[in-house]
Scaffold this motif. Structure first.
Motif, short mmCIF file in Angstrom:
data_model
loop_
_atom_site.label_atom_id
_atom_site.label_comp_id
_atom_site.label_asym_id
_atom_site.label_seq_id
_atom_site.Cartn_x
_atom_site.Cartn_y
_atom_site.Cartn_z
N TRP A 19 0.83 -1.21 0.00
CA TRP A 19 0.00 0.00 0.00
C TRP A 19 0.86 1.25 0.00
O TRP A 19 1.85 1.34 0.70
N ARG A 170 10.56 -2.64 5.15
CA ARG A 170 10.10 -1.25 5.24
C ARG A 170 11.18 -0.36 5.82
O ARG A 170 11.64 -0.58 6.92
N PRO A 179 7.89 0.48 10.96
CA PRO A 179 6.84 -0.52 10.84
C PRO A 179 5.78 -0.11 9.84
O PRO A 179 5.03 -0.94 9.37
N ASN A 180 5.71 1.16 9.51
CA ASN A 180 4.73 1.61 8.54
C ASN A 180 5.48 2.03 7.30
O ASN A 180 6.64 2.41 7.36
N GLY A 181 4.84 1.99 6.19
CA GLY A 181 5.52 2.31 4.95
C GLY A 181 5.54 1.09 4.07
O GLY A 181 5.17 0.00 4.49
N SER A 182 6.00 1.27 2.86
CA SER A 182 5.93 0.15 1.93
C SER A 182 7.08 -0.80 2.18
O SER A 182 8.15 -0.41 2.61
N TYR A 185 7.39 -7.30 5.63
CA TYR A 185 7.51 -7.54 7.05
C TYR A 185 8.85 -8.19 7.35
O TYR A 185 9.44 -8.82 6.50
N GLN A 677 3.98 -8.00 1.37
CA GLN A 677 4.55 -8.03 2.70
C GLN A 677 5.23 -9.35 3.03
O GLN A 677 5.92 -9.47 4.01
N THR A 727 -4.83 3.85 -3.95
CA THR A 727 -4.78 3.27 -2.62
C THR A 727 -6.09 2.59 -2.24
O THR A 727 -6.67 2.86 -1.21
#
Lengths: 825, 486
Positions: A19, A170, A179-182, A185, A677, A727
C-alpha cells in the motif's frame, strides 16, 4: 520443499509495492542493489532462508542384542544408541535404550518373569514447530518461507543478524526500519532464532514389568502382572535479548529482556492386572476358554517450573531469584502442579469353538474412570462375535484347491472411551486471578469452566462383518465391513455466551463411521530358485457422518482469527468440513460496472471475486458469506508392499496413498498473497492476476498488486514501468481469511520406503563367529506424487480430533537414506 | 501342596484390595478449587467478589472502543502498510458487520462479568460471615457490578437476555433466560432495584487495606447514570445530592486526577486499580500512542504497527478554548500526530505502567447533577456548577453563560467533553441525549475530508446507536437481530 525459494529475488521486486507504493528512495536503493547483484552472483541469488536453516543431517544407530536360555529360563538383553541430527540446524536427539527380559519356569505350576527397559533421551529442539495454539508465522520453519531474501544471514563481521530486515523491508529514506511504509515484514532471523535460543530437554524413562503365573490346577491359570512406567524429565529454555520478539516488524535491535525457564517433572504410570483363566478342550473338539480380569491403573504426573527474566547479570542464563530484577514480581515466577487419572476395570470373557469350525465368543466389562463424577463413572460394555470356517466343512473338500480357506465372521460390541478431555475437566475449573486493594495484592477466584456431573463414557457401538478367503494357496483376501457409531463423543458443546461462558464439557454428540476394508496378501507368487516375489495390498473406504449434536445442530471449530472458524461439525455432514469465502476468480471491468454482480465496496479490477454466500446481493467481510468448501476426510486410503528377492539380494518397496480429500493450508494466506509483505511461492509468478493475461489466472489481486502494470515476461520487466495503483485496499483480508484458494485437493501416492539388502550366506562368512550378516540400504520418503505442493499431504493436527487436514507448517519432511549392517553371532 | 494354597490366598487378597476403592477414583486437581466445592466460605465468597473487580478491570481496558472511539472525540491513525487493524477501525467508521470480533468480545465480556456476580449472589445466602455488615457489603459489591455490567449491555445492545442464573448443564444453558431478549426498559427497572440495594448495603468508605472497593458513593453515581440513561433526570438528583455529604472533592489540579503518585484521591469515586510491583500493571499507552512514535513514548519498545488507536480528533482538539489547562493534560503530539496523553506516565518495564483508571470520578457526578438541574429548568444552577466547581482549575477565567435551558444543556455537554475526554463517556452521552446520529453524521463529513483514503462513501453514514447481537449468537441461537444489522 526447499526449491521454491531459490532464484526469486528478482521476482520479488515485481510484487514489492504494498500500500502506498514504493518511495523513490526505495526504488533507487533496489536499483543500486540490482546493479551490484549483476556482478555478484551470490548477491543476485539472495538469501534462501529455508536453505539456511536446513541441512543434510546424519543419524547413527547402534543396536546390540543377545538372547538365549534353557528350557526353563529364557533371557533377552539388548542395548541401543542413536544419535540423530535433525534436518533443521540445531535440532538433535540422542537416545540410549537398554532392555533386559527374563522369564523362568520356577516349577511345574509357577512361572515368573521380569522385563526392565530404561531409556535416556537428550533433545535439542529449535522451537521450529507451531505451538499448540495453532498456526504461527514466526516459528523458524514458517518464517523461512516468507522472510525477505535480500536480508543477510550474517553481518560484515560474520555474526548472525538478529532479524530478517533487508533491502525490501520497510525503510525510511535513511534506510532505518519503520513498521509503517511500503515493504516487507520482517521477523527474527530464523537461523539466529534456532542457534541463539536454547530449548533442551532430558528425559529418563524406566519401564518395568513383572508377572507371576500360577497353574495350581490343570486348566486353570492365574496371572498377576504389574507394569510401571516412570518418566523423569528436565527442560531448560533460554531466549536472549539479542533476538527480536515474535511478531511482525519487531524491534530489530532485539527484545527488551532475556528470559529463561527450567522445569522438572516426573510421571508414574502403574497398572496391575489380575487374570484368572480356564481353558480346556473336551472330546478333542470343544475348545473352551473363560477369563476373568480385574485391573487398576494409576497415572500421576507432577511438575515444577521456574521462569526468570530481566537478568541483572546477562551472562548468567539459568533462572535464579537473585539474578532477576526484584522490582516486579513477574520477573521471577514459578509453580507446582500435578495431573492424575485412575481407572478400574473388571472383565469377563468366554470363547468357544467347535473343532476350529464354529466360533463363538462374548465378553462383558465394567470400567470406571476418575475423569467422571461418582454418579456416572462406571460404564458397562459387552461384545459378541461368531465365526464359521466354511472351508473346514466336509462339503468344501472339492473346492479346496481353488478356495483353500473361507471364514465368515461377524459381531457386535460396545467399547468405552474416556480420552480426548482433560483429567479433571468434568469438575469444571476455577482460576486464580488477583486484584489490588489498598495498594497490595488480593487473591481472587473466577469460574472459567462449568462442571458436568453427567459427563460419562463415550460409547462406540460397532457392527462388523467379514470374510477371509484363501485362494489357490497363494492369496489370502480379507474383506471387512464395519459400522461404528460413537455415541456421546467427548468435547465441548457451545452454549449461548449470554451465560457468561462459551461452552460446557459434554458428551457432545454421535458420529457414525461406516466402511469397507480390503486386505490382499500373497505368498511367494513367483518362486524359482533365484527369484521370489510377494506383495501385500490394503485399501479402506471410510465414510463418516455426524448423527446428532447436543445444543445447536452445527458447531464451528478451528480458530481462524478474529473470532471466526474454518471448519464445521454439522448434523448430517462429515466431520470437520472446511468453510470460508468461496473465491470465484477476480472482478473484471464488466463485473464492476454490473450492479447485479455482488461485490464489496473496495473491489477493484483484479481483486478476488467472492461468492455471495447469504444471497443478499452484496459481499460483506463476514462469516455470513461463508460456504462449505472441502472435506478433509479421504474417500479411500491404501497401501502396498512389494517384496522381491533375487539370490542373496532382497528388495522391498512400500507405497501409501489417499484419495478424495482436501487440506487447508494456513501458510497459503502469506505465500500466495500479493500485498507485498511476504515473500511468495513460485506459483505466484504464473498464476497471479495481471491485466491482459486471462488464461492462467488462479490467484486474484489483493491490496495494491500492480494491476496497472504491463508485465509481459518477468525477465523483461523494467522495474520502473510498474504503475502503482490507487490506494484501494481492505481487499487483502478476504485473502487472509479462510477461502477456497487455500483449500487444496491433496490426493497422493507416496513411495515411503525402498530397501535393498544383501544377505551374506554361510559360504561367504568364513569367520566362524558370525552366523549371519545382512547389509542393506534404504530410502525413506523418496518419491511423492501429489498435486499438493506445500509439504506433506499427511498432515495431522493432534490438538483437536475433530479439526482435520490442516497444514500449519511444521518440521520439514526429509528424505532419509539409511545404510545398515546386521550381524548375528 | 500346602505352599500352593498359601500363594493362592495372597493373590486373592491382592484381588480384593484392588476391587475395593471408590476413594481411588475420587481425586481432585492440584488447583483444588473446583466449582463444585467453591463459594462455600466467607473467604471464598470474598475471593469470588475480588474476581469481579478483575473482570471489570479488563472490560474497562477495552471500554474505549465503544465508549469513546465511536464518538466524535477519537478516531484512528491509519497505517497504510498494516491493514490488520481494519476491523477495529470499522468501529470508528460505523462500517462494522455483525460478525466483527470486537462486538462478540464486548457481548461475551459483560456476560462473563454477570456470571462472576451471579456465582457470588446465588451462593452467599448459605455462607456464614463473621458479621452481617461485611456480608451485606459483599452482596452490595456484586449487585453494584452486575447493575453496571447490565447497564453497559442495555445501552449498547438494547433488548438483551437478562438473568440472575448460573447455567448448570447444556440443556440449562438453552433456557429462555439465556436465549431470548427482554425489553430494555425491564432491564433498567430491574437494575435500579438491584443497585438501590447496593446503595443500602455498601459502606461510605472502606478501611485503608480495602481501598479500591466499591462504595455507597459509587453505587449512588451508578444509580444516577442509569436514571439519566432513561431520561429520569429529576429522580437522579437526590442520588447525586446524597454524594455531597460523602467527602468527595474536586482536586485543585486537573493533572493530579490521573497521576499515579496520587492514586485514590478525594475526587475518585470508583478507580480501577493497577500496581506494577504486584505484577498487575496497566498498559494504556500501547494502543494509544501513534504507531509512528517509535520508542519516543514507550521507551522500552517501539510502537506497534497497529497502535495509533483512540487518537483525538480535530473536532475535540479545536474544542478546547485557548488557555484551558486540560488540553495539554489530555492531548499531546508526537511527530505531528495527536494522541491521548492523560494516561501517559512512563512505562516502568516494556508495556507496563502503574496508572489507575478513573471509572467514576466526582467531576463527572457534578456535571451529571448540572445536567439534571438544567433539565429541571434550574439551568442557572447547572451553569454555576461549571463555573464554581469545574472551571477553577482549568485556567479559564471567562465565566460560562447560558441564556436558556437549551443553551445551558449545550454548554454542559461541551464541558463534559472537555472535562471527561477519553474517559469513555462521550458515546453514551450522545446516545443518552438523542444526538448520536445527527452529531456523528456531521462529524463524519469532517472526518471524510480529513481521510482521503475513505473513498467508498459508506463511512460515517450508517450511524446505528445499537450494536449488533453477535453474528454467531444469532446464527446459532436464533436471537432477533437489531435493526440495521440484519
Amino acid at each position: 520443499m526447499a526449491t521454491f525459494q531459490k532464484e526469486r529475488l528478482e521476482d520479488r521486486y515485481i510484487f514489492n509495492n504494498g500500500w502506498g507504493g514504493l518511495e523513490q528512495a526505495h526504488y533507487t536503493r533496489i536499483q543500486n542493489f540490482i546493479a551490484q547483484a549483476k556482478n555478484d552472483p551470490k548477491l543476485a541469488k539472495g538469501t534462501d532462508w529455508f536453505d539456511e536453516i536446513t541441512r543434510t543431517s546424519l543419524t547413527t544407530d547402534y543396536f546390540l542384542s543377545a538372547s538365549g536360555g534353557s528350557d526353563k529360563v529364557i533371557y533377552n538383553i539388548s542395548g541401543g544408541y542413536r544419535e540423530q541430527e535433525g534436518v533443521v540446524i540445531g535440532t538433535d536427539v540422542k537416545r540410549l535404550t537398554l532392555r533386559a527380559n527374563v522369564e523362568a519356569d520356577i516349577n511345574d505350576w509357577l512361572r515368573a518373569g521380569v522385563n526392565i527397559a530404561p531409556s535416556f533421551v537428550t533433545n535439542n529442539s529449535g522451537n521450529t514447530d507451531p505451538n499448540s495454539n495453532g498456526y504461527s508465522a514466526y516459528n523458524s520453519v514458517n518464517a523461512s518461507y516468507w522472510a525477505d531474501p535480500t536480508a543477510p544471514v550474517y553481518d560484515q563481521f560474520g555474526n548472525l543478524t538478529p532479524s530478517t530486515f533487508g533491502l525490501l523491508s520497510r525503510q525510511d529514506f535513511n534506510g532505518n526500519p519503520i513498521p509503517n511504509g511500503s515493504g516487507m515484514y520482517w521477523t527474527a532471523n530464523p537461523l539466529a532464532r534456532i542457534l541463539k535460543r536454547k530449548d533442551q530437554s532430558k528425559s529418563n524413562t524406566f519401564n518395568i514389568a513383572a508377572f507371576v503365573e500360577l497353574t495350581p490346577i490343570k486348566n486353570i491359570s492365574y496371572k498377576t502382572s504389574a507394569y510401571v512406567n516412570y518418566i523423569d524429565r528436565n527442560t531448560f529454555d533460554y531466549t536472549p535479548k539479542f533476538l527480536p520478539l515474535d511478531g511482525l516488524t519487531p524491534d530489530i535491535t532485539g527484545r527488551p529482556n532475556s528470559s529463561s525457564s527450567a522445569g522438572a517433572s516426573n510421571s508414574v504410570n502403574f497398572t496391575l492386572d489380575n487374570q484368572l483363566t480356564y481353558s480346556n478342550t473336551l472330546n478333542d473338539v470343544h475348545n473352551i476358554e473363560a477369563t476373568f480380569v480385574a485391573s487398576l491403573e494409576r497415572r500421576k504426573a507432577e511438575n515444577v517450573n521456574i521462569n526468570a527474566s530481566n537478568f541483572i547479570d546477562e551472562d548468567f542464563i539459568f533462572p535464579s531469584s537473585g539474578n532477576s530484577n526484584p522490582d516486579n514480581i513477574n520477573n521471577f515466577t514459578g509453580g507446582y502442579g500435578f495431573d492424575e487419572i485412575n481407572r478400574i476395570s473388571y472383565l469377563g470373557r468366554g470363547s468357544y469353538n467347535y473343532d476350529s469350525k464354529y466360533y463363538l465368543s462374548g465378553s462383558y466389562r465394567r470400567d470406571a474412570s476418575s475423569k467422571f463424577s461418582a454418579q456416572s463413572r462406571w460404564g458397562d460394555f459387552y461384545a459378541l462375535s461368531g465365526a464359521w470356517r466354511v472351508s473346514e466343512e466336509k462339503f468344501w473338500e472339492p473346492l479346496k484347491n481353488t478356495i483353500s480357506d473361507l471364514k465368515i465372521e461377524g459381531g457386535y460390541g460396545i467399547t468405552g472411551n474416556d480420552a480426548g478431555i482433560g483429567n479433571f475437566a468434568s469438575q469444571g475449573n476455577i482460576n486464580r486471578t488477583g486484584y489490588i486493594f489498598g495498594g497490595t495484592q488480593a487473591a481472587g477466584y473466577a469460574l472459567v469452566a462449568l462442571p458436568n456431573n453427567n459427563l460419562t463414557w463415550e460409547e462406540s457401538k460397532e457392527y462388523n462383518f467379514g470374510v477371509d478367503i484363501g485362494l489357490f494357496n497363494k492369496f489370502s483376501l480379507e474383506i471387512d465391513y464395519y459400522d461404528i457409531t460413537s455415541d456421546g463423543f467427548l468435547g465441548n458443546t457451545p452454549i449461548p455466551t449470554a451465560t457468561g461462558l462459551g461452552s460446557i464439557i459434554n458428551n457432545v454428540g454421535s458420529i457414525q463411521n461406516t466402511g469397507w476394508e480390503f486386505n490382499l496378501t500373497s505368498r511367494d507368487l513367483i518362486k524359482s530358485d533365484d527369484f521370489k516375489y510377494s506383495f501385500n495390498a490394503n485399501a479402506s473406504f471410510n465414510k463418516n457422518k455426524i448423527l446428532n449434536l447436543s445444543g445447536d445442530d452445527e458447531m464451528f471449530i478451528g480458530n481462524a482469527g478474529n473470532g471466526t472458524q474454518f471448519a464445521v461439525i454439522r448434523v448430517g455432514d462429515p466431520v470437520g468440513l472446511f468453510r470460508g469465502f468461496k473465491v470465484l476468480g477476480f472482478y473484471s471491468t464488466e463485473d464492476l460496472a454490473d450492479p447485479s454482480v455482488p461485490k464489496y465496496p473496495q473491489a477493484v479490477v483484479g481483486s478476488p471475486k467472492i461468492f455471495d454466500g447469504n444471497g443478499d446481493g452484496k459481499i460483506d467481510f463476514s462469516q455470513a458469506e461463508y460456504v462449505d468448501l472441502g472435506d478433509p476426510n479421504p474417500d479411500v486410503t491404501f497401501g502396498m508392499r512389494h517384496n522381491f528377492a533375487y539370490k542373496n539380494f532382497d528388495l522391498s518397496v512400500l507405497v501409501n496413498g489417499a484419495l478424495g480429500f482436501d487440506i487447508y493450508d494456513q501458510r497459503s494466506q502469506q505465500m500466495h498473497n500479493l500485498d507485498g509483505q511476504f515473500n511468495v511461492d513460485r506459483d505466484v509468478l504464473t498464476d497471479r492476476y495481471r491485466p491482459g493475461v486471462p488464461n492462467d489466472i488462479i490467484i486474484p489481486a489483493t491490496g495494491n498488486l500492480p494491476n496497472g502494470a504491463i508485465i509481459k515476461a518477468r525477465e523483461e520487466t523494467p522495474l520502473n514501468s510498474i504503475t502503482i495503483p490507487t490506494t484501494k485496499e481492505n481487499t487483502t483480508r478476504f485473502w487472509r481469511s479462510p477461502n477456497s484458494y487455500h483449500i487444496k485437493p491433496a490426493d497422493y501416492l507416496w513411495i515411503k520406503n525402498i530397501t535393498l539388502g544383501y544377505n551374506f550366506d554361510s559360504k561367504q562368512l568364513k569367520n566362524a563367529a558370525i552366523s549371519a550378516m545382512r547389509l542393506y540400504g534404504s530410502l525413506q520418503n523418496p518419491i511423492l506424487f501429489s498435486k499438493y505442493k506445500l509439504g506433506s499431504p499427511e498432515v495431522q493436527k493432534t490438538t483437536d480430533n475433530l479439526v482435520r487436514g490442516v497444514n500449519e507448517g511444521s518440521y520439514p519432511n526429509s528424505v532419509t537414506f539409511t545404510l545398515g549392517l546386521n550381524i548375528t553371532f | 501342596m500346602k505352599i500352593v494354597y498359601k500363594i493362592k490366598l495372597i493373590v486373592v487378597a491382592i484381588f480384593i484390595v484392588s476391587c475395593n476403592s471408590d476413594e481411588f477414583l475420587d481425586i481432585k486437581p492440584s488447583n483444588s478449587n473446583t466449582p463444585l466445592s467453591f463459594y462455600t466460605s466467607q473467604k471464598q465468597i470474598t475471593e469470588g467478589v475480588n474476581a469481579i473487580y478483575n473482570t471489570n478491570r479488563s472490560l474497562n481496558n477495552g471500554q474505549w472502543r465503544f465508549g469513546e472511539f465511536r464518538s466524535d472525540n477519537t478516531s484512528y491513525q491509519r497505517n497504510n502498510a498494516d491493514r490488520g487493524g481494519a476491523s477495529t477501525e470499522e468501529i470508528d467508521e460505523f462500517t462494522m458487520n455483525s460478525d466483527n470480533g470486537n462486538i462478540s468480545g464486548y457481548w461475551s465480556g459483560w456476560y462473563g462479568g454477570v456470571l462472576d456476580c451471579n456465582l457470588v449472589l446465588n451462593n452467599i445466602d448459605n455462607v456464614t460471615f463473621d458479621n452481617d455488615a461485611l456480608k451485606n457489603a459483599r452482596i452490595g459489591e456484586a449487585l453494584f457490578f452486575r447493575s453496571y455490567f447490565y447497564l453497559n449491555l442495555a445501552r449498547s445492545f438494547g433488548d438483551i437476555p437478562f438473568h440472575k442464573l448460573v447455567a448448570s448443564s447444556v440443556d440449562d444453558a438453552f433456557r429462555e433466560e439465556f436465549t431470548s431478549r427482554i425489553p430494555v426498559n425491564q432491564v433498567y427497572e430491574a437494575i435500579l432495584v438491584d443497585n438501590q440495594k447496593a446503595i443500602d448495603y455498601l459502606p461510605a468508605a472502606w478501611p485503608a487495606a480495602d481501598k479500591g472497593r466499591a462504595t455507597k458513593g459509587a453505587a449512588l453515581m451508578l444509580q444516577a447514570k442509569i436514571l439519566m440513561t432513561i431520561g429520569r433526570y429529576s429522580e437522579a438528583i437526590p442520588h447525586l445530592r446524597a454524594m455531597e455529604s460523602l467527602g468527595y472533592q474536586i482536586l485543585s489540579n486537573y493533572k493530579q486526577v490521573f497521576d499515579p503518585a496520587n492514586k485514590n484521591h478525594k475526587e475518585s469515586v470508583f478507580e480501577i486499580q493497577f500496581d506494577y510491583a504486584s505484577g498487575q500493571a496497566s498498559n494504556f499507552l500501547g494502543q494509544f500512542v501513534p504507531f509512528t512514535s517509535g520508542k519516543d513514548i514507550l521507551i522500552f519498545t517501539s510502537a506497534n504497527s497497529r497502535a495509533g488507536l483512540n487518537q483525538p480528533t480535530k473536532d475535540i482538539i479545536d474544542l478546547y478554548p485557548v488557555g484551558d489547562a486540560r488540553a495539554a493534560v489530555n492531548i499531546a503530539y508526537n511527530r505531528g500526530q495527536a494522541y491521548v496523553n492523560k494516561y501517559n506516565y512512563a512505562p516502568l518495564a516494556p508495556g507496563q505502567q502503574n496508572v489507575n483508571f478513573p471509572m467514576f470520578r466526582y467531576a463527572d457526578a457534578r456535571l451529571m447533577l448540572a445536567e439534571c438541574l438544567a433539565e429541571g429548568n434550574d439551568y442557572q444552577l447547572g451553569i454555576n456548577i461549571i463555573n464554581n466547581e469545574i472551571r477553577p482549575r482549568t485556567g479559564l477565567v471567562a465565566p460560562v453563560t447560558a441564556a436558556n435551558k437549551v443553551e445551558a444543556l449545550q454548554k454542559i455537554a461541551i464541558e463534559r467533553r472537555l472535562e471527561l475526554a477519553f474517559e469513555n463517556h462521550r458515546w453514551f452521552d450522545l446516545v443518552r441525549r438523542g444526538e448520536a446520529v445527527q452529531v456523528m453524521k456531521a462529524h463524519g463529513i469532517k472526518e471524510r475530508a480529513l481521510k482521503p483514503h475513505l473513498t467508498n462513501g459508506l463511512e460515517y453514514e450508517n450511524i446505528r446507536t445499537l450494536l449488533a447481537i453477535p453474528f454467531n449468537q444469532v446464527d446459532q441461537y436464533g436471537y432477533a437481530q437489531n435493526p440495521g444489522w440484519e
